[in-house]
Scaffold this active site. Structure first.
Site, short mmCIF file in Angstrom:
data_model
loop_
_atom_site.label_atom_id
_atom_site.label_comp_id
_atom_site.label_asym_id
_atom_site.label_seq_id
_atom_site.Cartn_x
_atom_site.Cartn_y
_atom_site.Cartn_z
N ASP A 20 -9.54 2.13 0.20
CA ASP A 20 -9.48 3.36 -0.60
C ASP A 20 -8.92 4.53 0.21
OD1 ASP A 20 -9.78 4.85 -2.90
OD2 ASP A 20 -11.94 5.15 -2.66
N HIS A 78 0.43 4.57 -0.76
CA HIS A 78 0.33 3.13 -1.03
C HIS A 78 1.26 2.36 -0.09
CE1 HIS A 78 -2.22 4.08 -4.32
NE2 HIS A 78 -1.28 4.53 -5.12
N SER A 92 -7.94 -2.75 -9.22
CA SER A 92 -9.07 -3.06 -10.11
C SER A 92 -8.61 -3.05 -11.56
CB SER A 92 -10.19 -2.03 -9.92
OG SER A 92 -9.79 -0.78 -10.45
N LEU A 121 -6.69 -18.10 8.77
CA LEU A 121 -7.35 -17.13 7.89
C LEU A 121 -7.00 -17.38 6.42
CD1 LEU A 121 -8.82 -14.28 7.60
CD2 LEU A 121 -6.52 -13.32 7.62
C1 IPE Z 1 -11.47 0.98 -5.73
O1 IPE Z 1 -10.87 2.20 -5.49
C2 IPE Z 1 -10.44 -0.02 -6.16
C3 IPE Z 1 -9.52 -0.44 -5.11
C4 IPE Z 1 -9.58 -0.10 -3.87
C5 IPE Z 1 -8.47 -1.34 -5.55
P1 IPE Z 1 -10.78 3.33 -6.65
O2 IPE Z 1 -10.12 4.51 -6.04
O3 IPE Z 1 -10.14 2.76 -7.86
O4 IPE Z 1 -12.31 3.57 -6.97
P2 IPE Z 1 -13.06 4.87 -7.50
O5 IPE Z 1 -12.34 5.33 -8.72
O6 IPE Z 1 -13.00 5.88 -6.39
O7 IPE Z 1 -14.46 4.42 -7.74
C1 IPE Z 2 -6.62 2.93 -2.98
O1 IPE Z 2 -6.24 4.25 -2.84
C2 IPE Z 2 -5.54 2.09 -3.63
C3 IPE Z 2 -5.83 1.66 -5.01
C4 IPE Z 2 -6.95 1.89 -5.65
C5 IPE Z 2 -4.80 0.92 -5.70
P1 IPE Z 2 -6.34 5.30 -4.02
O2 IPE Z 2 -5.06 5.28 -4.79
O3 IPE Z 2 -7.56 5.09 -4.81
O4 IPE Z 2 -6.44 6.66 -3.21
P2 IPE Z 2 -7.41 7.90 -3.49
O5 IPE Z 2 -8.78 7.36 -3.64
O6 IPE Z 2 -6.92 8.52 -4.76
O7 IPE Z 2 -7.26 8.77 -2.32
MG MG Z 3 -9.46 5.77 -4.72
#
Ligand code: IPE
Ligand code: IPE
Ligand code: MG
Length: 250
Positions: A30, A47, A75, A141
């Site tokens: 995240d 990303h 997700s 792995l």
């Molecule tokens: C969790 O991150 C999902 C992934 C890392 C793929 P999100 O950014 O989607 O989760 P929330 O919204 O902070 O709970």
């Molecule tokens: C995690 O980073 C990647 C995915 C959930 C696909 P985020 O895109 O959720 O990044 P933040 O949480 O907005 O910083």
């Molecule tokens: Mg996030």
């Protein structure tokens, strides 16, 4: 100590006790968006950098003998993001799956995926199956990508699958126990995670591996995923090595 890998010798932190390396590490990757925002960049740049972290962590995990690495990459709820971001993520995913094949082969990594894979765009599904097939026989792995994943959806699908077997007469309802449930989840081929890592500081599971994380050790760091590299990963493993797991015992 030094670990010899196929193309170079890299120094790993001497503090890691290799006997205490978790068998299965799961990571909620995240913070990509915040990493980009802090730099005045578009979210997709976060990303892109995040994909570099994936490369490095896969390598690092293999180097220290982690057997399973499950990465939460997308997700079910992430489909609700703006169309352009979802499209960019799918393009990046496809590119990653294609470009990484040689590297996965070189490092003997077997690729797998869990989630509602049929929700992915057809060209991503094709590349995913091609990459899984290409690495099928690797014995190092196991890298499991959670794609269009939801822990609750996984449980619903598990219930349906069990009901189907009961209807067919292959299973008696009285036989349904924890083992049967585990055997009907996406993760039936893998042990439960020993360590869960979440980057960017959020203290929540966000619908990840709800059943499987029952007794998993949790490590949360405020480091954003694009900054989470080899050194940070080893720090998490080191922390894990100091944990006392009791599983409800004394
Ligand atoms: C969790 O991150 C999902 C992934 C890392 C793929 P999100 O950014 O989607 O989760 P929330 O919204 O902070 O709970
Ligand atoms: C995690 O980073 C990647 C995915 C959930 C696909 P985020 O895109 O959720 O990044 P933040 O949480 O907005 O910083
Ligand atoms: Mg996030």
């Amino acid at each position: 100590m030094q670990v010899k890998t196929t193309n170079e010798t890299r120094t790993i932190l001497p503090e890691i006790d290799l006997r205490k390396v978790p068998r299965h590490v799961a990571i909620i990757m995240d913070g990509n968006g915040r990493w980009a925002k802090q730099r005045g960049l578009p979210r997709v740049e976060g990303h892109r950098q995040g994909a570099e972290s994936v490369r490095e962590i896969v390598r690092a995990a293999g180097d220290v003998g982690v057997e399973y690495l499950t990465l939460y990459a997308f997700s079910v709820e992430n489909w609700n993001r703006p169309k352009a971001e979802v499209a960019a993520l799918m393009r990046l995913l496809r590119k990653f799956l294609k470009d990484e094949i040689p590297e996965l082969q070189k490092n003997n990594v077997r690729l797998q995926a869990i989630g509602r894979l049929s929700d992915l765009p057809p060209e991503v599904q094709e590349q995913l199956h091609e990459s899984i097939e290409a690495t099928r026989k690797n014995s190092g792995l196991t890298l499991v990508l959670a794609l269009s994943y939801s822990g609750r959806v996984e449980m619903v699908e598990c219930v349906h699958s069990i009901l189907r077997e009961i209807k067919l007469g292959h299973l008696d309802p009285a036989q349904v126990d924890e083992k049967v449930i585990s055997q009907h989840l996406y993760t039936r081929y893998y042990p439960d995670p020993d360590l869960l890592v979440r980057t960017s500081g959020e203290m929540r599971l966000s619908n990840f591996l709800l059943w499987q994380l029952s007794y998993t050790e949790i490590f949360i760091t405020t480091i954003l995923w694009p900054d989470f590299r080899r050194k940070e990963f080893f720090a998490a493993l080191q922390d894990f090595a100091s944990r006392q797991r009791r599983f409800g015992g004394v």
